[in-house]
Design a protein around this motif. Structure first.
Motif, short mmCIF file in Angstrom:
data_model
loop_
_atom_site.label_atom_id
_atom_site.label_comp_id
_atom_site.label_asym_id
_atom_site.label_seq_id
_atom_site.Cartn_x
_atom_site.Cartn_y
_atom_site.Cartn_z
N HIS A 38 0.74 -1.00 0.13
CA HIS A 38 0.18 -0.14 -0.04
C HIS A 38 0.75 1.18 0.11
O HIS A 38 1.94 1.26 0.79
CB HIS A 38 -1.09 0.13 1.17
N PHE A 39 0.44 2.09 -0.78
CA PHE A 39 1.32 3.46 -0.97
C PHE A 39 1.10 4.31 0.30
O PHE A 39 0.17 4.56 1.06
CB PHE A 39 0.81 4.23 -2.14
N SER A 40 2.52 4.98 0.53
CA SER A 40 2.36 5.84 1.80
C SER A 40 3.83 6.54 1.35
O SER A 40 4.87 5.91 1.31
CB SER A 40 2.53 5.08 3.10
N PRO A 41 3.60 8.04 1.57
CA PRO A 41 4.79 8.71 1.30
C PRO A 41 6.02 8.43 2.33
O PRO A 41 7.13 8.34 1.93
CB PRO A 41 4.35 10.13 1.38
N GLU A 42 5.62 8.01 3.47
CA GLU A 42 6.79 7.53 4.56
C GLU A 42 7.56 6.33 3.76
O GLU A 42 8.55 6.09 4.09
CB GLU A 42 6.22 7.25 5.72
N ARG A 43 6.86 5.30 3.20
CA ARG A 43 7.46 4.13 2.67
C ARG A 43 8.28 4.50 1.57
O ARG A 43 9.10 3.82 1.13
CB ARG A 43 6.52 2.99 2.27
N ASP A 44 8.08 5.81 0.84
CA ASP A 44 8.84 6.11 -0.33
C ASP A 44 9.98 6.98 -0.17
O ASP A 44 10.68 7.61 -1.04
CB ASP A 44 7.92 6.82 -1.40
N PRO A 65 -9.80 0.36 -10.27
CA PRO A 65 -9.51 -0.40 -9.22
C PRO A 65 -8.53 -0.01 -8.33
O PRO A 65 -7.53 0.63 -8.75
CB PRO A 65 -8.99 -1.88 -9.79
N GLY A 66 -8.51 -0.14 -7.01
CA GLY A 66 -7.48 0.26 -6.13
C GLY A 66 -6.13 -0.05 -6.24
O GLY A 66 -5.28 0.77 -6.05
N VAL A 67 -6.03 -1.22 -6.76
CA VAL A 67 -4.60 -1.76 -7.05
C VAL A 67 -3.92 -1.17 -8.00
O VAL A 67 -2.59 -0.71 -8.11
CB VAL A 67 -4.59 -3.25 -7.14
N LEU A 68 -4.75 -0.71 -8.95
CA LEU A 68 -4.06 0.21 -10.02
C LEU A 68 -3.81 1.68 -9.65
O LEU A 68 -2.62 2.23 -9.86
CB LEU A 68 -5.27 0.26 -11.27
N LYS A 69 -4.75 2.21 -8.91
CA LYS A 69 -4.66 3.43 -8.39
C LYS A 69 -3.21 3.62 -7.45
O LYS A 69 -2.54 4.35 -7.41
CB LYS A 69 -5.69 4.01 -7.57
N ASN A 70 -3.01 2.58 -6.65
CA ASN A 70 -2.11 2.05 -5.63
C ASN A 70 -0.59 2.32 -6.44
O ASN A 70 0.25 2.95 -6.21
CB ASN A 70 -2.06 1.17 -4.79
N ALA A 71 -0.67 1.60 -7.60
CA ALA A 71 0.68 1.60 -8.51
C ALA A 71 0.93 2.95 -9.05
O ALA A 71 2.06 3.34 -9.09
CB ALA A 71 0.35 0.60 -9.86
N LEU A 72 -0.24 3.64 -9.41
CA LEU A 72 0.12 5.00 -10.01
C LEU A 72 0.65 5.97 -8.81
O LEU A 72 1.39 6.96 -9.02
CB LEU A 72 -1.13 5.60 -10.44
N ASP A 73 0.18 5.86 -7.72
CA ASP A 73 0.49 6.57 -6.74
C ASP A 73 2.05 6.28 -6.24
O ASP A 73 2.59 7.23 -5.92
CB ASP A 73 -0.46 6.40 -5.16
#
Length: 181
Positions: free
Chosen positions: A45-51, A84-92
């Motif tokens: 799951h995307f989180s700016p902190e993980r990036d 789908p949320g998984v695709l939006k997650n990848a884009l994020d």
């Protein structure tokens, strides 16, 4: 040789959208190679902190594939009037890293409904606009089940022609593109 990355918005193993991308890979001219990205479910799951700091390996792999591709082809189903949320997650995961900036893309949606997933397509296009892509073409495939055989191969001649033309359009754009800097 042009390398296109195909990304389906579905995790389903029997996904119609993934089948369309596989079919497009067979439609492509010998000068085009289409690789299907099949690891959406590997992305955390995307989180700016993980990036910040050490980016997850699955994210680095996706970013590298996007960076090295000449063009990207998306095909997505519609879930609850959205992508789908998984695709939006990848884009994020690609917002701050810039791999999509100026990248030429085709956007497709497919649905058994008369609307063809047009809301998902619009949502995908809006997200891609935020990422700075060059949107080269799009197509919403309505009533998709009537356009496929039992093996999920496209049998509708008009749909095949449109997909072929989109591949040519993307290829021609890449061949003739000159960056504006």
């Amino acid at each position: 040789m042009k390398n296109f990355l195909a990304i389906s918005g579905s995790l389903k193993s029997t996904s119609t959208n993934t089948s369309i991308l596989r079919f497009m890979a067979k439609l492509a001219s010998p000068s085009i190679k289409i690789d299907l990205f099949s690891a959406l479910d590997d992305l955390p799951h995307f989180s700016p902190e993980r990036d910040s700091g050490k980016t997850p390996e699955a994210v680095e792999k996706l970013r590298k594939l996007i960076k090295n591709a000449n063009g990207i082809i998306f095909c997505t189903p519609e879930y609850a009037f959205n992508l789908p949320g998984v695709l939006k997650n990848a884009l994020d995961w690609c917002v701050s890293s810039g791999e999509f900036n100026e990248k030429p893309v085709l956007t497709l949606s497919a649905s058994p409904l008369n609307t063809g997933g047009e809301k998902a397509l619009a949502s995908l296009q809006m997200s891609l606009t935020a990422l700075g892509v060059k949107q080269i073409g799009s197509f919403s495939i309505a009533n998709v089940n009537s356009k496929l055989d039992s093996n999920k191969k496209i049998i509708d001649k008009e749909t095949i022609t449109i997909l072929e033309n989109l591949l040519v359009k993307l290829s021609d754009y890449i061949e003739n593109y000159t960056p504006e800097y």
